[in-house]
Scaffold this active site. Structure first.
Site: not given
Ligand code: GDP
Length: 316
Positions: A109-111, A138, A142, A181
Site C-alpha cells: 500500500s502507498s501508506c 498497517y 505491509k 475509505h
Molecule cells: P488514508 O489515505 O489512509 O488517510 O485513508 P482514508 O481514505 O480513510 O482517508 C483519506 C482522507 O479523507 C483523510 O484526510 C480523511 O480525513 C478524509 N475523509 C473525509 N471524509 C472521510 C470519510 O467519511 N471517511 C474516511 N475514511 N475519510 C474521510
C-alpha cells in the site's frame, strides 16, 4: 507471459482487489483459477495454509488478502491490522516457497512510505523516515511483507514480486461510513443525505489533504501486467500519478449524487497524511498506464453501489 492454462491461486478473492483480479483473470482467459473461502481456510494459520498449498499446488499466486480499512478503522483497531496482515503475508509467502510456486505477486500500500516523503513518492523513499501515525500498524505489516518477498528472493531465488497500490476504489468496496475509505464512505453519506433530504453532508478533516485514487480494475490489470512483465527485487508503485484534495473529491461526489448538498468539514477528525501521491515512472517505463479517469470511475462505482444496495449486497 505467465501461462493462462496453469493453476492460479487468488488469496483474498472476496475483497475489493481479489474480486477485481478474478474478473481480470477471467477476461484474460485463465482456465484454472483457485480460491478458498475464509470459513474453510484461516490464512493466519500456517499449518492449515501449508496443508492447503500441498493439496492444491498452485503455480502462480496473487496475494491480495488482508485486513483493510479507512483512517478510523486503522487508528482504532491497530492490533487487528498488524496481527492479521503480518500472519497472512507470512503464511502465504512461506507456503508458496515450500511447494515451489513459480511466481507470486504481493500487494502492499502507498501508506508504507514516510509521512514526510518527497511527493510524488518514489519507491526508494521506503524506510527513509517515520510513518504516518494513523496507519502505522498497517504500514508496518505491509513493509514486513515487502521484506518477506525480498528475503525469499535473495535467499532462495523465489520469483516473488511486490506492488504498492495507491488508494483504491471500485465495485465491491467497503461502503461503511465509519470504517471504509474516504471515497466509498462519502458516496454512501451523500446517497443517504439525498434519500433523507438533508441540507448538509459531513466531510472529515479539513478537506485539504490530498490523495490519489486508482480504480480497482486498473489495479487488477496492472497486477497481471506485472506478473507477465516484471521479476525484480524492488517493489513497484501502482497509481495514476494524479492527486486531488479531499474537498475536490467530495465536490465531485456531491455533483454526481446530490448537487444541492452543502459540504461541512469536521476538523475534529484527522486529516492523516497531508499528501500521498505516487511517482509511477517506473511502471510507466515498463509500459503500463492507468486507463479509468476518476469521474468515469466515480460514476460507474456509484451505479454499482446503487444496484448492489437494492439487492442487499453492499459490504458494510
Ligand atoms: P488514508 O489515505 O489512509 O488517510 O485513508 P482514508 O481514505 O480513510 O482517508 C483519506 C482522507 O479523507 C483523510 O484526510 C480523511 O480525513 C478524509 N475523509 C473525509 N471524509 C472521510 C470519510 O467519511 N471517511 C474516511 N475514511 N475519510 C474521510
Amino acid at each position: 507471459m505467465i501461462d493462462r492454462q496453469s493453476s492460479v491461486f487468488v488469496a483474498g478473492h472476496k475483497g475489493l482487489v481479489g474480486s477485481a483480479i478474478l474478473r481480470r483473470l477471467d477476461s484474460a482467459g485463465f482456465s484454472d483459477v483457485r480460491v478458498v473461502e475464509r470459513k474453510d481456510l484461516d490464512l493466519r494459520d500456517q499449518s492449515a495454509v501449508n496443508a492447503w498449498f500441498e493439496t492444491e499446488r498452485p503455480k502462480y499466486v496473487f496475494l491480495v488478502a488482508g485486513t483493510v480499512g479507512g483512517i478510523m478503522a486503522n487508528s482504532t483497531r491497530p492490533a487487528d491490522f498488524i496481527y492479521d496482515n503480518l500472519m497472512i503475508h507470512g503464511t502465504v509467502v512461506h507456503a508458496s516457497h515450500r511447494v515451489g510456486v513459480e511466481k507470486l505477486i504481493y500487494l502492499g500500500s502507498s501508506c508504507i512510505y514516510p509521512r514526510e516523503a518527497d511527493q510524488p513518492i518514489i519507491e526508494d523513499s521506503l524506510l527513509s523516515g517515520p510513518l504516518e501515525p494513523t496507519n502505522e500498524s498497517y504500514a508496518l505489516a505491509k513493509i514486513a511483507g515487502i521484506k518477506l518477498c525480498e528475503g525469499y528472493r535473495r535467499q532462495y531465488g523465489d520469483d516473488f514480486i511486490s506492488a504498492m497500490p495507491t488508494n483504491l476504489y471500485g465495485p465491491g468496496d467497503n461502503f461503511d461510513e465509519m470504517n471504509g475509505h474516504v471515497l466509498p464512505s462519502l458516496m454512501r453519506r451523500f446517497h443517504e443525505a439525498k434519500d433523507e433530504q438533508q441540507e448538509t453532508v459531513e466531510v472529515w478533516g479539513s478537506g485539504k489533504a490530498k490523495r490519489e485514487f486508482l480504480h480497482v480494475d486498473d489495479l487488477a490489470d496492472a497486477c497481471l501486467f506485472l506478473m507477465d512483465n516484471y521479476s525484480d527485487l524492488e517493489h513497484i508503485n501502482v497509481g495514476t500519478g494524479i492527486d486531488h484534495s479531499i474537498k475536490e473529491l467530495a465536490e465531485n461526489i456531491r455533483d454526481l449524487i446530490y448537487p444541492e448538498a452543502e459540504l461541512v468539514f469536521d476538523t475534529s477528525k484527522p486529516d492523516g497524511m497531508p499528501r500521498k501521491v505516487l511517482n509511477v515512472s517506473k511502471l510507466t517505463e515498463l509500459g503500463w498506464k492507468a486507463k479509468i479517469p476518476l469521474l468515469e470511475g466515480l460514476s460507474s462505482t456509484y451505479d454499482w453501489f446503487r444496484t448492489a444496495k437494492a439487492k442487499g449486497e453492499v459490504r458494510e
